[in-house]
Write a protein that holds these residues in place. Structure first.
Motif, short mmCIF file in Angstrom:
data_model
loop_
_atom_site.label_atom_id
_atom_site.label_comp_id
_atom_site.label_asym_id
_atom_site.label_seq_id
_atom_site.Cartn_x
_atom_site.Cartn_y
_atom_site.Cartn_z
N ILE A 120 71.73 82.38 -16.79
CA ILE A 120 70.59 82.98 -17.47
C ILE A 120 70.91 83.17 -18.95
O ILE A 120 72.07 83.24 -19.34
N LYS A 121 69.87 83.26 -19.76
CA LYS A 121 70.03 83.38 -21.21
C LYS A 121 70.56 84.75 -21.63
O LYS A 121 71.21 84.86 -22.66
N GLY A 122 70.22 85.78 -20.90
CA GLY A 122 70.58 87.13 -21.31
C GLY A 122 69.58 87.70 -22.30
O GLY A 122 69.91 88.58 -23.10
N THR A 123 68.37 87.22 -22.24
CA THR A 123 67.30 87.62 -23.16
C THR A 123 67.09 89.13 -23.19
O THR A 123 66.80 89.70 -24.23
N TYR A 124 67.24 89.77 -22.04
CA TYR A 124 66.94 91.20 -21.92
C TYR A 124 68.20 92.05 -21.78
O TYR A 124 68.15 93.16 -21.29
N GLY A 125 69.33 91.50 -22.19
CA GLY A 125 70.61 92.19 -22.04
C GLY A 125 71.43 91.49 -20.98
O GLY A 125 70.93 90.67 -20.22
N GLU A 179 71.72 98.29 -20.60
CA GLU A 179 70.59 97.76 -21.37
C GLU A 179 69.62 97.01 -20.46
O GLU A 179 68.40 97.18 -20.54
N TRP A 180 70.16 96.18 -19.57
CA TRP A 180 69.33 95.40 -18.65
C TRP A 180 68.53 96.32 -17.75
O TRP A 180 67.32 96.16 -17.58
N TRP A 181 69.19 97.35 -17.15
CA TRP A 181 68.48 98.29 -16.28
C TRP A 181 67.44 99.10 -17.05
O TRP A 181 66.36 99.39 -16.53
N ASN A 182 67.73 99.47 -18.30
CA ASN A 182 66.73 100.16 -19.11
C ASN A 182 65.51 99.27 -19.32
O ASN A 182 64.37 99.75 -19.29
#
Length: 128
Positions: A18-23, A29-32
């Motif tokens: 995955i790109k990690g676009t959202y953390g 950060e991802w869970w937020n």
């Protein structure tokens, strides 16, 4: 989770992961971003119409379900539970709701020209 994160950060594999676009997957950060609906999410609902075993491994346990969704389409999904004993809840006739998060993969676009996403199951609810 560590392997998903490592692949996201591995620039020598530009088409894998995955790109990690959202953390970084699974990070705070991802869970937020999940909690704040920044990461696209969707749910399916329906009734389990079939419980069965798939795969080539020599396993004896059922691991797959077919769901007749509220849109009257069959959706096939794996059986997930934090506690192995809870997999007994997956029964024909049980109502199920599954929540997914969608994240862009590094390899874009998908074969049909749309965004190529990883679909991560966030939650499974079953009522019998």
């Amino acid at each position: 989770m560590e392997k998903v994160q490592a692949l996201t950060l591995n620039s020598s594999k530009p088409l894998l992961g995955i790109k990690g676009t959202y953390g970084l997957f699974g990070s705070k950060e991802w869970w937020n971003n999940i909690e704040n609906n920044v990461i696209p999410q969707t749910e399916i609902e329906g009734t389990i119409v079939k419980v069965y075993r798939t795969g080539q491994d020599n396993i004896e346990k059922q691991n797959t379900i077919d769901i007749m969704t509220t849109e009257q389409k069959i959706h096939t999904e794996g059986m997930y539970a934090n506690n192995e004993d809870d997999k007994t809840l997956y029964k024909e006739g049980a109502k199920v709701k599954i929540k997914y998060a969608y994240e862009p993969l590094k390899d874009q676009p998908a074969a049909d020209g749309s965004q190529n996403n990883a679909n991560t199951i966030l939650e499974v609810s079953i009522s019998i």
